[in-house]
Scaffold this active site. Structure first.
Site, PDB file in Angstrom:
ATOM      1  N   CYS A 115       0.534  -1.011  -0.139  1.00 58.81           N
ATOM      2  CA  CYS A 115       0.065   0.166   0.378  1.00 58.81           C
ATOM      3  C   CYS A 115       0.843   1.218  -0.587  1.00 58.81           C
ATOM      4  O   CYS A 115       0.567   2.163  -0.573  1.00 58.81           O
ATOM      5  CB  CYS A 115      -1.094   0.189   0.992  1.00 58.81           C
ATOM      6  SG  CYS A 115      -0.641  -1.400   2.779  1.00 58.81           S
ATOM      7  N   ARG A 126       7.319 -11.136   4.893  1.00 55.07           N
ATOM      8  CA  ARG A 126       7.306 -10.993   6.535  1.00 55.07           C
ATOM      9  C   ARG A 126       7.832 -11.550   7.597  1.00 55.07           C
ATOM     10  O   ARG A 126       7.854 -13.463   7.038  1.00 55.07           O
ATOM     11  CB  ARG A 126       5.459 -11.226   6.812  1.00 55.07           C
ATOM     12  CG  ARG A 126       4.915  -9.893   5.786  1.00 55.07           C
ATOM     13  CD  ARG A 126       3.548  -9.760   6.655  1.00 55.07           C
ATOM     14  NE  ARG A 126       2.625  -8.863   5.468  1.00 55.07           N
ATOM     15  CZ  ARG A 126       1.463  -9.004   5.349  1.00 55.07           C
ATOM     16  NH1 ARG A 126       0.579  -9.469   5.910  1.00 55.07           N
ATOM     17  NH2 ARG A 126       0.802  -7.831   4.584  1.00 55.07           N
ATOM     18  N   GLN A 172       1.134 -11.369  -3.729  1.00 54.96           N
ATOM     19  CA  GLN A 172      -0.056 -11.025  -3.165  1.00 54.96           C
ATOM     20  C   GLN A 172      -1.221 -10.216  -4.702  1.00 54.96           C
ATOM     21  O   GLN A 172       0.178  -9.527  -4.785  1.00 54.96           O
ATOM     22  CB  GLN A 172       0.028  -9.973  -1.991  1.00 54.96           C
ATOM     23  CG  GLN A 172      -0.684 -10.037  -1.274  1.00 54.96           C
ATOM     24  CD  GLN A 172      -1.016  -8.747  -0.104  1.00 54.96           C
ATOM     25  OE1 GLN A 172       0.395  -8.077   0.084  1.00 54.96           O
ATOM     26  NE2 GLN A 172      -1.532  -8.198   1.337  1.00 54.96           N
ATOM     27  N   ASP A 226      -2.919  -7.851  -5.093  1.00 56.57           N
ATOM     28  CA  ASP A 226      -3.272  -6.622  -4.283  1.00 56.57           C
ATOM     29  C   ASP A 226      -3.539  -5.681  -4.866  1.00 56.57           C
ATOM     30  O   ASP A 226      -2.993  -5.648  -6.045  1.00 56.57           O
ATOM     31  CB  ASP A 226      -1.987  -5.731  -3.722  1.00 56.57           C
ATOM     32  CG  ASP A 226      -1.950  -5.673  -2.293  1.00 56.57           C
ATOM     33  OD1 ASP A 226      -3.474  -5.282  -2.048  1.00 56.57           O
ATOM     34  OD2 ASP A 226      -1.820  -5.039  -1.419  1.00 56.57           O
ATOM     35  N   HIS A 285      -5.131  -1.320  -4.899  1.00 57.83           N
ATOM     36  CA  HIS A 285      -5.658  -0.277  -3.477  1.00 57.83           C
ATOM     37  C   HIS A 285      -6.616   1.069  -4.674  1.00 57.83           C
ATOM     38  O   HIS A 285      -5.719   0.906  -5.946  1.00 57.83           O
ATOM     39  CB  HIS A 285      -4.617   0.670  -3.070  1.00 57.83           C
ATOM     40  CG  HIS A 285      -3.513  -0.650  -1.930  1.00 57.83           C
ATOM     41  ND1 HIS A 285      -2.906  -1.241  -2.416  1.00 57.83           N
ATOM     42  CD2 HIS A 285      -3.581  -0.590  -1.775  1.00 57.83           C
ATOM     43  CE1 HIS A 285      -2.368  -2.298  -2.012  1.00 57.83           C
ATOM     44  NE2 HIS A 285      -3.097  -1.800  -0.469  1.00 57.83           N
ATOM     45  N   LYS A 321     -15.132  -3.685   6.826  1.00 61.41           N
ATOM     46  CA  LYS A 321     -14.665  -4.648   5.015  1.00 61.41           C
ATOM     47  C   LYS A 321     -15.697  -5.549   5.267  1.00 61.41           C
ATOM     48  O   LYS A 321     -16.083  -5.651   6.010  1.00 61.41           O
ATOM     49  CB  LYS A 321     -13.555  -5.222   5.767  1.00 61.41           C
ATOM     50  CG  LYS A 321     -13.481  -6.090   7.263  1.00 61.41           C
ATOM     51  CD  LYS A 321     -11.983  -6.641   7.857  1.00 61.41           C
ATOM     52  CE  LYS A 321     -12.129  -7.597   8.850  1.00 61.41           C
ATOM     53  NZ  LYS A 321     -10.856  -8.198   9.224  1.00 61.41           N
ATOM     54  N   HIS A 360      -8.210  -1.221   0.081  1.00 60.50           N
ATOM     55  CA  HIS A 360      -7.283  -2.399   0.286  1.00 60.50           C
ATOM     56  C   HIS A 360      -8.736  -3.884  -0.658  1.00 60.50           C
ATOM     57  O   HIS A 360      -9.072  -3.734   0.625  1.00 60.50           O
ATOM     58  CB  HIS A 360      -6.693  -2.714   1.513  1.00 60.50           C
ATOM     59  CG  HIS A 360      -6.201  -1.657   2.405  1.00 60.50           C
ATOM     60  ND1 HIS A 360      -5.037  -1.404   1.923  1.00 60.50           N
ATOM     61  CD2 HIS A 360      -6.806  -0.764   2.447  1.00 60.50           C
ATOM     62  CE1 HIS A 360      -4.162  -0.323   2.836  1.00 60.50           C
ATOM     63  NE2 HIS A 360      -5.013   0.307   3.164  1.00 60.50           N
TER      64      HIS A 360
END
Length: 642
Positions: free
Chosen positions: A333, A362, A380, A382, A384, A463, A509
């Site tokens: 992000c 991570r 990911q 991912d 945004h 969410k 997200h």
RNA sequence: GCCACCGUAGCUCAGUGGUAGAGCACUCGAUUCGUAAUCGAGCGGUCGUCGGUUCAAGUCCGACCGGUGGCUCCA
């Protein structure tokens, strides 16, 4: 007299203090025999609990929802009864019913051994045979303190109970437990159960407290259900992505290269590539922009985002370069925000949807690493979305369209959860709630069945979570749509509105597939390794029966390749049976057998994965056309998948 | 990280204190075959690592490393 209303709408007048069991007996001997517990005004209680006012009553039998929980909770008590008789010094913790079974936590000097587990299970059988009734008793806190004087864990729990709460204890034979109940009438009701495993578990789930020894078990109403459950466990083991991943040559992990870091082999790589290619094309067709951002970033970025200090425990350590400190990126992000902020934005530009198959790292504690599912480096799916507040609803709706497409493509059923504002939310509660309401309205308008997790939202936004249901009925964390009011604030994001004034955008997200590692790991288990043709790393194995037709078979492989299909030739000097067996073991969707007859006629004898001896002889072009159509349609030809 | 269990050939596993084994895989040779394992030969292990007990350790003990199931935490 009191009035008892039954599920069929009928009302019975009975004397005060009549028990549900007595009412069941009045209704019929069959129901009385089947009765396990009762639901009184929605609350599950024991059969012998006297009714003292007008109620709605439902007799709970094996078939009622919640009946298994009662049985399993009683099973936990029976387990504790057995443990206490073998290890009298054991201090008892909690023993609830859980999904598919139950557990009980004990504080003991030395952990249970596997042999002991068998002995405990046998002792449970004896407890069952005694058929002692479960007796409920209301006690004062003072009495409870005396009863559990030797059980410090129970005392601790006891002291947490409010003074106005009714404290109950349950006795079965020699065993007494502080417990809210309810229970089946007697220990003899437990017939089909099995102890499964032992494990360490922190008292109250707190790793700063002592570790207790947990015993897991499962319990069912019929031997058939028990066996089916045990079979499901076997099936899960058979489908384990770590086992199949090795057998099918999909991926590996190496100590020398680092734990929790996936090496995708050619076959696994092809699966991933195919998914990514499909995903990217779908995103481009749905108004997304593809972006790429670096794997490391100046630590400053994560100070602004707030990941340092809140997320720092999950990040790899600092990397010093010249005078600056860098970090492996734990999420994408902040980088996407950099792109958003790189130029002034107008309300006309919004929404902006930045998607990246972004590789993140991570730090995960070694004990939690698990095949492809829980790793330290992952990519990911991912994205945004930067949008105006009034665009939250339409964006969520479009996202749920994508969720539908993806889940249908991969053959997953799913369940939807909406998480609302928690106590500690930041910003204006009205903004949070308005956004939540937009999400809710989208779900309602779509006619989606959803569950609400009250107060389960993040402090920075509500969410929608989606749980995948796989071929074995197991649920996995799937797509999420997470609103974020915090990061736009921290990074001072702005766009110019129609009023020519600066406004703050909302960030969403979102992920559809999660991480490629976890998603493919899940797919391996969902499909049992038998990937649908469009994803199968090898789609056709061409098997010439003798060397005489080898060239003809090789030519067919070339035809497959020319058509964009993945075919390979197996012309090894092995029997046909041997080569078929290997192709079946590798779960290749199709085998194309070519003998003298086929070579002569320009046909192939097609054997489908899992279909046994059944063969389909067809012209080569027809087979190629069929396969291409199947790949194009992404047909889910997976044995055993509904 | 914590608790339990496990660690023998690439894989699956046997080996309870006395000279390291099997099947599959792999290599070579023979075999040319009609729908889930053709035959033969060969290659392959300092028994996870280090230390201890013992005349003798794959086997017993300890520590460490790794794996598995949980706990805690998460894409």
């Amino acid at each position: 007299m009191i009035e008892v209303r039954l599920p069929d709408g009928s009302v019975r007048q009975v004397p005060t203090h009549t028990t549900p069991r007595e009412i069941a007996e009045q209704i019929g001997a069959g129901l009385a025999r089947a009765a396990l517990a009762a639901r009184v005004n929605g609350q599950v209680v024991d059969l012998n609990r006297p009714l003292d006012h007008d109620v709605e009553l439902e007799i709970i039998t094996e078939r009622s929802p919640g009946a298994l929980d009662v049985l399993r909770h009683s099973a936990a008590h029976i387990l504790a009864t057995a443990v206490r008789s073998i290890r009298p010094e054991a201090k008892i913790g909690f023993g609830p019913a859980i999904q598919d079974g139950f557990y009980y936590d004990f504080e003991v000097d030395r952990p249970f051994t596997p042999e002991e587990l068998e002995a405990i299970e046998q002792r449970m059988q004896e407890v069952v045979k005694c058929n002692d009734p479960f007796e409920r008793q209301v006690v004062t806190k003072e009495e409870a303190r005396r009863l559990f004087a030797d059980d410090p864990l129970k005392l601790e729990r006891l002291e947490e109970l409010g003074d106005d709460e009714v404290i109950t204890v349950y006795r079965n034979g020699p065993f007494l437990d502080l417990c809210r109940g309810p229970h089946v009438p007697a220990t003899g009701y437990l017939k089909h159960f099995k102890l499964l495993s032992t494990a360490g578990a922190y008292w109250r789930g707190d790793e700063k407290r002592q570790m207790l020894q947990r015993i897991y078990g499962t319990a069912w109403f019929s031997q058939k259900d028990l066996e089916e459950y045990l079979h499901r466990l076997e099936e899960a083991k058979r489908r384990d992505h770590r086992k199949l991943g090795r057998e099918l040559g999909l991926y590996s992990v190496h100590d020398e290269a680092g734990r929790g870091l996936i090496h995708w082999h050619p076959r696994g790589g092809l699966i991933r590539y195919t998914i990514e290619e499909y995903l990217r094309r779908t995103l481009l067709a749905n108004g997304y922009d593809l972006v790429f951002t670096p794997h490391v970033a100046n630590e400053e970025l994560y100070r602004i985002s707030g990941h340092i200090p809140t997320f720092v425990d999950n990040m790899f350590g600092p990397i010093e370069v010249e005078d600056e400190t860098y970090r492996l990126k734990p999420m994408n992000c902040p980088n996407h925000i950099m792109i958003f902020r790189s130029e002034p934005r107008s309300y006309r530009d919004l929404p902006l949807r930045y998607a990246e198959l972004g590789t993140c790292y991570r730090y995960e504690r070694s004990g939690v690493l698990h095949g492809m599912m829980r790793v330290r480096g992952f990519t990911q799916d991912d994205a945004h979305i930067f949008c105006r507040q009034d665009q939250i609803g339409p964006e969520a709706n479009a996202l749920l369209d994508l969720v539908d497409i993806m889940m249908a493509t991969f053959g997953y059923a799913y369940r939807v959860f909406l998480s609302t504002r928690p106590e500690k939310a930041i910003g204006d509660p009205a903004v949070y709630d308005a956004a939540t309401e937009q999400l809710r309205q989208v779900l309602v308008a779509r006619g989606v069945d959803y569950n609400v997790d009250e107060g389960g939202g993040a402090f920075y936004g509500p969410k929608i979570d989606i749980a995948l249901v796989d071929a074995l009925g197991r649920e996995w964390q799937g797509p999420t749509i997470q609103l974020d009011f915090m990061l736009p604030e921290r990074f001072q994001l702005e766009y110019t509105g129609a009023d020519n004034k600066p406004h703050r955008p909302v960030m969403i997200h979102r992920t559809l597939l999660g991480s490629m590692e976890r998603f493919v790991g899940g797919l391996i288990e969902h499909y049992g390794g038998a990937f649908p043709t469009w994803l199968a790393p090898e789609q056709v194995r061409v098997l010439p029966i003798t060397d005489d037709v080898r060239d003809s078979a090789a030519a067919f492989v070339a035809e497959l390749k020319a058509a964009g299909l993945r075919g390979t030739l197996d012309d090894r000097s092995e029997t046909l049976g041997y080569r078929i067996r290997e192709a079946e073991t590798m779960k290749i969707p199709y085998m194309a057998v070519i003998g003298a007859r086929e070579a002569e006629a320009g046909t192939v004898a097609v054997r489908e994965r899992g279909a046994g001896r059944k063969q389909d002889i067809m012209p080569r072009e027809e087979f190629v056309a069929r396969l291409r159509a199947e790949v194009e349609a992404r047909t889910l030809n997976v044995p055993g998948l509904a």
